[in-house]
Design a protein around this motif. Structure first.
Motif, PDB file in Angstrom:
ATOM      1  N   GLN A  72       0.817  -1.206   0.000  1.00 52.64           N
ATOM      2  CA  GLN A  72       0.000   0.000   0.000  1.00 52.64           C
ATOM      3  C   GLN A  72       0.855   1.262   0.000  1.00 52.64           C
ATOM      4  O   GLN A  72       0.472   2.283  -0.588  1.00 52.64           O
ATOM      5  N   ARG A  73       2.019   1.208   0.632  1.00 51.78           N
ATOM      6  CA  ARG A  73       2.913   2.363   0.668  1.00 51.78           C
ATOM      7  C   ARG A  73       3.949   2.340  -0.434  1.00 51.78           C
ATOM      8  O   ARG A  73       4.403   3.401  -0.885  1.00 51.78           O
ATOM      9  N   ARG A  74       4.342   1.146  -0.855  1.00 53.48           N
ATOM     10  CA  ARG A  74       5.374   1.020  -1.889  1.00 53.48           C
ATOM     11  C   ARG A  74       4.921  -0.002  -2.947  1.00 53.48           C
ATOM     12  O   ARG A  74       5.333  -1.160  -2.932  1.00 53.48           O
TER      13      ARG A  74
END
Length: 382
Positions: free
Chosen positions: A231-233
């Motif tokens: 979700q972040r990367r």
């Protein structure tokens, strides 16, 4: 030849010879043990498995009792006693709980020879163990004062947990697992070839996990951590390897689909090229509920790959300052530290990797560890 100069016949009784950390360490030990001083023989309570074949290929005799899961019948136990009696051991070492119990009792029927139990587990919780396994542990604890001469643990944490479970504290010796620096090493070629195999861009960040499908390995939590990382990367890819860790396993497939990782999760199942896979990683993640001394950490570190691990067994001690440690079951923390390592400047992450390999070389090199086993065995027979 003088009988007193004959090699010490050691029988290693192990629950099984399938793929696992205990079986791997046993093979590495017997591959290197000094055959002029020690004559090894392996007895599997079940079948020969893959490691039985490998042991026979290096000249180690292997016998399989053929026990099935559950409590063995009297005929199977008698077969174990007869097998041990025929081998005429000078010392018996058992590996894993069922072998400790059955091999220990069978060995004691042969007389007062040195008998060593092997502890390779550090989680005795009801949530992560079968009732039958915990029953065997309970019984072993009660028998530990008279069955084994000594108890050999692969980790300090495992020793502490079993002493708390009423094992005889004075009988413990700790010898860690050892690692092959000539097999597990940094490799730019591996980084390129694995990414090419998976169809990834050359510079794609790759986070890995190597371990069989088992409740103790906590694949559910691992995929939750990978989901948080994704979700972040979204540029990060995930490599998983180990027996039954593949989409053909319905239980694993359900978790992978629920995590929504799509094309970035590469579940490869059981592989024979683990050193190559390890060397291709940027970070190794270990999500386990319970470990004694996990081989994958030493192997990854020997490849120059920093690790993010849960604080179980001796994981924190193994990693030292070369990686990151989170509380057991803290998968959000695991994800955050993986991202932190990925976002370090490349030279800093590589520096951690070099420190990790140096730590393995100084503390856990396989030749040094085998010498510790040899000295331990000789000390019991003087």
């Amino acid at each position: 030849m003088d009988v007193s100069m004959a090699p010490l016949r050691i029988v290693f009784v192990i629950t099984s010879l399938g793929t696992g950390g205990a079986e791997t360490m046993l093979f590495k030990l017997l591959e290197r043990i000094d055959r002029s001083r020690f004559s090894p023989f392996v007895v599997s309570l079940t079948d020969k498995g893959d490691f039985g074949v490998r042991l026979e290929s290096i000249g180690v005799p292997v016998s399989a009792i053929g026990m099935r899961p559950g409590l063995p019948g009297p005929l199977q136990f008698r077969s174990l006693v007869k097998t041990l009696s025929a081998i005429r051991p000078g010392l018996i070492q058992t590996w894993m709980y069922h072998a400790d119990l059955l091999g220990g009792l069978a060995g004691r029927l042969l007389g007062a020879l040195p008998l060593v139990w092997g502890i390779r587990h550090s989680d005795l919780s009801r949530a992560h163990n079968k009732k039958a396994t915990l029953a065997v542990v309970w019984l072993c604890a009660r028998l530990s004062r008279w069955v084994p001469t000594s108890i050999l643990s692969c980790s300090e944490r495992a020793r502490e947990i079993h002493v708390a479970a009423h094992y005889a504290a004075e009988k413990f010796t700790v010898i860690p697992n050892g690692f092959e620096l000539d097999r597990f090493m940094p490799s730019e070629e591996a980084r390129h070839s694995v990414r090419n195999e998976l169809g990834l861009p050359e510079g794609a960040p790759l986070v890995g996990h190597v371990g069989r499908w088992n409740a103790q390995k906590n694949h559910r939590g691992l995929l939750q951590a990978f989901q948080a990382i994704h979700q972040r990367r979204p540029d990060v890819h995930f490599l998983l390897a180990g027996q039954d860790v593949e989409l053909s396993n319905p239980a694993f497939r359900e978790l992978a689909v629920a995590a929504g990782l799509g094309g970035c999760c590469h579940a490869l199942g059981r592989r024979q090229d683990v050193p190559r896979l390890m060397a291709a990683l940027d970070v190794l993640a270990s999500s386990s509920h319970g470990e004694g001394f996990p081989n994958v950490l030493g192997e990854s570190m020997a490849c120059g790959v920093p690790c993010v691990v849960t604080d179980v067994g001796d994981c924190a001690e193994i990693v030292g300052g070369t990686g990151r440690v989170v509380a057991p079951a803290d998968m959000q923390g695991l994800a955050a530290h993986v991202i932190e390592l990925l976002e370090l400047p490349q030279y800093e992450r590589h520096s951690l990797g070099r420190l990790a390999r140096s730590r393995v070389a100084s503390l856990y090199e396989i030749g040094d560890v085998v010498q510790r086993y040899e000295q331990f065995y000789e000390g019991l027979t003087r």
